[in-house]
Design a protein around this motif. Structure first.
Motif, short mmCIF file in Angstrom:
data_model
loop_
_atom_site.label_atom_id
_atom_site.label_comp_id
_atom_site.label_asym_id
_atom_site.label_seq_id
_atom_site.Cartn_x
_atom_site.Cartn_y
_atom_site.Cartn_z
N GLU A 264 0.84 -1.20 0.00
CA GLU A 264 0.00 0.00 0.00
C GLU A 264 0.87 1.26 0.00
N ALA A 265 1.90 1.29 0.84
CA ALA A 265 2.80 2.44 0.90
C ALA A 265 3.53 2.64 -0.42
N THR A 266 3.94 1.55 -1.02
CA THR A 266 4.64 1.62 -2.31
C THR A 266 3.71 2.16 -3.38
N GLU A 267 2.49 1.69 -3.40
CA GLU A 267 1.52 2.17 -4.40
C GLU A 267 1.24 3.66 -4.21
N LYS A 268 1.08 4.11 -2.98
CA LYS A 268 0.85 5.53 -2.71
C LYS A 268 2.04 6.36 -3.15
N PHE A 269 3.25 5.88 -2.86
CA PHE A 269 4.47 6.59 -3.25
C PHE A 269 4.57 6.69 -4.76
N ASN A 270 4.24 5.63 -5.48
CA ASN A 270 4.32 5.61 -6.94
C ASN A 270 3.28 6.49 -7.59
N MET A 271 2.17 6.80 -6.89
CA MET A 271 1.12 7.64 -7.44
C MET A 271 1.48 9.12 -7.36
N GLN A 272 2.44 9.46 -6.51
CA GLN A 272 2.80 10.88 -6.32
C GLN A 272 3.64 11.38 -7.46
#
Length: 63
Positions: free
Chosen positions: A55-63
């Motif tokens: 989840e954290a990785t996905e959020k980071f990649n969306m930024q």
């Protein structure tokens, strides 16, 4: 999870009656009955931690 009903040896690993066998694309493990609850409890915690990392990785990649 499936349970075996007889003892067998696979690649020098003894799988006994009442052991649990679990696997995925990368590995197969044999869990002796006396450790099953403990192993499964730890596995649930690991999976939850991995979900948080994803989840954290996905959020980071969306930024």
């Amino acid at each position: 999870m499936e349970k075996i009903v007889a003892s067998v040896s696979i690649s020098n690993v003894r799988v006994r009656k009442r052991n649990s066998v679990a696997g995925d694309a990368d590995k197969v493990i044999v869990i002796p009955k006396e450790f099953e609850e403990r192993v499964l409890a730890i596995a649930v915690k690991i999976e939850a931690a991995e979900d948080k990392i994803r989840e954290a990785t996905e959020k980071f990649n969306m930024q």
